[in-house]
Design a protein around this motif. Sequence first.
Motif, short mmCIF file in Angstrom:
data_model
loop_
_atom_site.label_atom_id
_atom_site.label_comp_id
_atom_site.label_asym_id
_atom_site.label_seq_id
_atom_site.Cartn_x
_atom_site.Cartn_y
_atom_site.Cartn_z
N PRO A 87 6.08 -89.81 -45.68
CA PRO A 87 6.73 -89.33 -44.45
C PRO A 87 5.90 -88.29 -43.72
CG PRO A 87 7.84 -88.46 -46.40
CD PRO A 87 6.86 -89.46 -46.89
N LEU A 88 6.07 -88.23 -42.42
CA LEU A 88 5.28 -87.35 -41.57
C LEU A 88 5.52 -85.88 -41.88
CD1 LEU A 88 5.79 -89.23 -38.18
CD2 LEU A 88 3.67 -89.12 -39.52
N TYR A 89 6.71 -85.53 -42.36
CA TYR A 89 6.97 -84.12 -42.65
C TYR A 89 6.29 -83.66 -43.93
CZ TYR A 89 10.79 -86.41 -45.25
OH TYR A 89 11.52 -87.24 -46.06
N GLU A 90 5.70 -84.58 -44.67
CA GLU A 90 4.87 -84.22 -45.82
C GLU A 90 3.39 -84.27 -45.47
OE1 GLU A 90 5.83 -86.53 -49.24
OE2 GLU A 90 7.89 -85.77 -49.38
N THR A 91 2.97 -85.36 -44.88
CA THR A 91 1.59 -85.49 -44.41
C THR A 91 1.62 -86.10 -43.02
OG1 THR A 91 0.80 -85.84 -46.68
CG2 THR A 91 -0.70 -86.41 -44.88
N TYR A 92 1.18 -85.30 -42.06
CA TYR A 92 1.24 -85.70 -40.65
C TYR A 92 0.01 -86.53 -40.29
CZ TYR A 92 1.64 -85.32 -35.57
OH TYR A 92 1.73 -85.60 -34.23
N ILE A 93 0.24 -87.70 -39.71
CA ILE A 93 -0.85 -88.55 -39.24
C ILE A 93 -1.21 -88.11 -37.82
CG2 ILE A 93 -1.67 -90.90 -38.88
CD1 ILE A 93 0.72 -91.85 -40.59
#
Length: 415
Positions: A87-93
Amino acid sequence: MQVNTRFISKAFLFSLSIIVILSSTTYSQQNKNLNQIKSTTYLSEKFELGPGEVLAKGIEDIEFPSGHIGVKSFDVDLVDEQGNSVPLYETYIHHWFAIRYHLNKDKNMSHDIYDHSKPFGGPDYKRNDGTCNTWILPHYWGLGSESRGTSSKLPDPFAVELGNPANITEGWEEKWLFSIMVIDTRGTEDRKSCSECRCDQFNLPENFYNETKDIHGKPLSHEYKGGIFCCQNYFQCKLKNGFQAPYRKLALRYTITWIDWDQHQIPVRFYVLDSTDRVIINGSEVIHDCQAEYTIPENNSIDLVHVQKASIPMKKGGYLIYGTAHMHTGVVNATLYGQDGRILCTSTPRYGTGNEAGNEKGYAVGMSVCYPKLGSIKINDGETVIMESRYKNEFLTGAMGHMYFYLADRLPHTT
């Protein structure tokens, strides 16, 4: 970890184009359906990230379908070692770009992209048909947080023609690389600010502003509040006191669909236009100066929307087949206008409402795609188009406004 900022001026282009030569480890699953369209899923080389860390790097020689082909779609996801979407809130692309290059098969020649003493030994990079200068935004495919929710599919019989032997110098071969930037925001003091690369959220190297060069090779202004220069490889976003979490290995999982090229396919040209392009007309010469990113300043304006736009002459036009935009969270929309003011394409965001990957609350998780009725929209040769990106009118660093579209010179014959 100590970072040598003397190379920071190159790092901006690295994150937007060519970076480091690295091998890739992949797997594939291939199938073929009745209409001859093929699909293969690959896994890139793994990379390791810890809480708050930025990874901005290149992965060269990625696995890619071979032969003379027409690519129909190119879709990317960020996954962990178990193959789960992260998920983006863990690792932002922040972004991934797929970049094409040709390489001399002679292994005795230099492949070092920084070794200019052997110019014919290193990679020959092939940019898209967009108007940006030098190697700003050279990619053929690329998105960011919106990757999982944005279609890349081209309608039949259109495709991106690749691997044509007539376009590859004898003794050379066509290859691809990924340029990627992802930010591990686990445990950060301000997750949103980290994903926007705000400089005051990062533990910047000593003398960062004195030693860093901007996009034009000049000293980076102390007024620079955030963006790619503050999100270099292994820069560290500030963590909450006492937060600890393990490093983890991630990878890009990407699926390409394609068809063997034949006379029934119609080739398209891929364009990237930038709303920060500072176009200068000098007689018959058109000079482009794309900034790739911009800042929306703090303000007390009553205007709810901030507008950034550029007027961009198109040397060659064509029929519009597909259009979308690469933007960041906070986006309202992006629109491409014709010279007469007609709307060519408007791309609007979809914001997430949940916790699962692909629907993360508050993030831009998709951008709409324009598929005009065939022949209904055409850009004329020499026409000046207007690229307009619109964000919420609030402080934002590293904003991007990139319009992606495909043009074709002809349409399929009708019965």
